[in-house]
Design a protein around this motif. Structure first.
Motif, PDB file in Angstrom:
ATOM      1  N   GLU A  51     -19.548  10.915   3.665  1.00  0.00           N
ATOM      2  CA  GLU A  51     -19.844  11.826   4.557  1.00  0.00           C
ATOM      3  C   GLU A  51     -18.544  12.679   4.790  1.00  0.00           C
ATOM      4  OE1 GLU A  51     -22.688  12.456   5.663  1.00  0.00           O
ATOM      5  OE2 GLU A  51     -23.769  10.797   5.528  1.00  0.00           O
ATOM      6  N   ARG A  52     -18.562  13.959   5.255  1.00  0.00           N
ATOM      7  CA  ARG A  52     -17.511  14.548   5.878  1.00  0.00           C
ATOM      8  C   ARG A  52     -17.574  14.769   7.340  1.00  0.00           C
ATOM      9  NH1 ARG A  52     -14.592  16.666   1.006  1.00  0.00           N
ATOM     10  NH2 ARG A  52     -13.698  18.109   2.452  1.00  0.00           N
ATOM     11  N   VAL A  53     -16.785  14.688   8.241  1.00  0.00           N
ATOM     12  CA  VAL A  53     -17.095  14.939   9.765  1.00  0.00           C
ATOM     13  C   VAL A  53     -16.002  15.812  10.315  1.00  0.00           C
ATOM     14  CG1 VAL A  53     -18.488  12.849   9.912  1.00  0.00           C
ATOM     15  CG2 VAL A  53     -16.065  12.753  10.392  1.00  0.00           C
ATOM     16  N   ALA A  54     -16.358  16.509  11.228  1.00  0.00           N
ATOM     17  CA  ALA A  54     -15.372  17.367  12.119  1.00  0.00           C
ATOM     18  C   ALA A  54     -14.945  16.312  13.184  1.00  0.00           C
ATOM     19  CB  ALA A  54     -15.698  18.542  12.517  1.00  0.00           C
ATOM     20  N   LEU A  55     -13.491  16.371  13.505  1.00  0.00           N
ATOM     21  CA  LEU A  55     -13.143  15.588  14.831  1.00  0.00           C
ATOM     22  C   LEU A  55     -13.197  16.586  16.220  1.00  0.00           C
ATOM     23  CD1 LEU A  55     -10.016  13.677  13.428  1.00  0.00           C
ATOM     24  CD2 LEU A  55     -12.729  13.057  13.442  1.00  0.00           C
ATOM     25  N   GLY A  73      -9.784  18.614   8.778  1.00  0.00           N
ATOM     26  CA  GLY A  73      -8.945  18.905   9.287  1.00  0.00           C
ATOM     27  C   GLY A  73      -7.629  18.085   9.430  1.00  0.00           C
ATOM     28  N   ILE A  74      -7.960  16.925   8.941  1.00  0.00           N
ATOM     29  CA  ILE A  74      -6.956  15.820   9.182  1.00  0.00           C
ATOM     30  C   ILE A  74      -5.802  15.964   7.804  1.00  0.00           C
ATOM     31  CG2 ILE A  74      -6.401  13.350   8.917  1.00  0.00           C
ATOM     32  CD1 ILE A  74      -7.052  14.374  11.851  1.00  0.00           C
ATOM     33  N   LYS A  75      -4.421  15.953   8.153  1.00  0.00           N
ATOM     34  CA  LYS A  75      -3.818  16.046   6.733  1.00  0.00           C
ATOM     35  C   LYS A  75      -2.826  14.955   6.843  1.00  0.00           C
ATOM     36  CE  LYS A  75      -5.042  20.465   6.482  1.00  0.00           C
ATOM     37  NZ  LYS A  75      -5.793  20.574   5.018  1.00  0.00           N
ATOM     38  N   VAL A  85      -3.348  10.587   3.300  1.00  0.00           N
ATOM     39  CA  VAL A  85      -3.946  11.609   2.468  1.00  0.00           C
ATOM     40  C   VAL A  85      -4.853  12.393   3.207  1.00  0.00           C
ATOM     41  CG1 VAL A  85      -3.891  10.217   0.355  1.00  0.00           C
ATOM     42  CG2 VAL A  85      -6.059  10.353   1.774  1.00  0.00           C
ATOM     43  N   ASP A  86      -4.918  13.807   2.831  1.00  0.00           N
ATOM     44  CA  ASP A  86      -5.881  14.709   3.342  1.00  0.00           C
ATOM     45  C   ASP A  86      -7.226  14.031   3.612  1.00  0.00           C
ATOM     46  OD1 ASP A  86      -3.433  16.443   3.574  1.00  0.00           O
ATOM     47  OD2 ASP A  86      -4.031  17.877   2.166  1.00  0.00           O
ATOM     48  N   GLY A  87      -7.633  14.249   4.822  1.00  0.00           N
ATOM     49  CA  GLY A  87      -9.063  13.660   5.015  1.00  0.00           C
ATOM     50  C   GLY A  87      -9.028  12.297   5.548  1.00  0.00           C
ATOM     51  N   GLY A  88      -7.776  11.578   5.229  1.00  0.00           N
ATOM     52  CA  GLY A  88      -7.995  10.362   5.686  1.00  0.00           C
ATOM     53  C   GLY A  88      -8.665   9.219   4.840  1.00  0.00           C
TER      54      GLY A  88
END
Length: 298
Positions: free
Chosen positions: A20-24, A66-68, A170-173
């Protein structure tokens, strides 16, 4: 969002495809298999019958938009719901008693009314998660191995009501969670706590104004820096030095004063001593940190 237990990995890897891909900020529920991938159904299923390629699954990974790399995420553990029965094993050649164990054994541990039934004893529960981590920046790391990315830290403070701060590599965690325990003591000396499947509700946010290189867990009573290394001595030293540096930079204490305060009221603690890397933590009382003004940054 619900993350099904069938979507799991056995290795934390920057190349894993997110489920899944989620926004924080986000609220997620991770459904988890137990550490044996539910291969144990009864006491006749001993460690000798297991497929070890299926040990320590972690549900996920989830990509955090958005997490880098270089960010820190805060994972608030809102609830842990565990399923009965629990399972425990004795495994000759594994754990602290490895040299004296002569035969494998499995115990099924019923869980009811907030108690675990161990023989004729009713043990209180302390539901916690053993595996929680993000993808490492370099080579893949099996879910059963702890390191700076998190992983199999087996730290009993990572429980309902606590917040885990994880440095993202890593980007996205690519966060993944698994290995729930109904009960576990510090050390996990027999390689297993009371192993269970279940569900974990978490809220994930980006942590602002914090900079950790190792996982950090905050409860209502203490803040602990967690470190893993080849020996317990190394792990304790890493966690202790990082706590001293943290206090030095976050307060008006000198390094000498920080160390003396830690010696007066801090605690060097063992998390687990049975994984390929050993895990320790150094904790400081929350009330002392608040008096020092540390949590302004949080």
């Amino acid at each position: 969002m619900f993350i099904n237990k069938e979507k799991h990995v056995f290795v934390m890897d920057k190349n894993n495809q997110p489920v899944e891909r989620v926004a924080l900020p986000c609220n997620l529920t991770f459904e988890t298999l137990d550490c044996f991938s539910e291969q144990i159904k009864c006491s006749e299923d001993t460690i000798a019958t297991l497929n070890f390629d299926r040990v320590n699954p972690a549900t996920g990974p989830v990509y955090l938009e958005g997490i880098k790399a270089g960010d820190v995420i805060a994972i608030n553990i809102c609830d842990i719901r565990i399923k009965s029965p629990g399972k425990m094993v004795a495994a000759p050649g594994a754990g602290v008693l490895a040299s004296i164990l002569e035969e494998a054994e499995t115990m099924m541990v019923p869980i009811e009314d907030n108690k675990a039934t161990f023989k004729n004893l009713q043990l209180p529960l302390n539901p916690m998660m053993g595996v929680i981590g993000v993808a490492p920046k370099d080579d893949p790391i099996p879910c059963g191995v702890p390191h700076s990315h998190g992983g199999n830290m087996d730290t009993k403070l990572i429980a309902t009501g606590s917040t885990l701060y994880l440095p993202v590599q890593v980007d996205g965690g690519l966060i993944a969670i698994g290995d729930l325990h109904a009960a576990m003591g510090d050390g996990e000396i027999m390689v297993s706590g009371v192993e269970v499947s279940g569900e974990v509700d978490v809220t994930i946010t980006k942590a602002e104004n914090v900079n950790f290189s190792n996982p950090v867990v905050k409860t209502d009573k203490e803040l602990a820096i967690i470190a893993s290394a080849e020996t317990l001595d190394e792990a304790i030293e890493i966690a202790t030095i990082q706590m001293a540096r943290f206090l030095e930079t976050q307060t008006e204490l000198s390094l000498n004063e920080a160390g003396m305060l830690m010696s007066a009221c801090g605690n060097a603690q063992i998390s687990q001593i049975v994984d390929p890397l050993k895990t320790a933590r150094f904790s400081m009382p929350i009330d002392v940190l608040r008096k020092l003004g540390v949590f302004i940054a949080f």
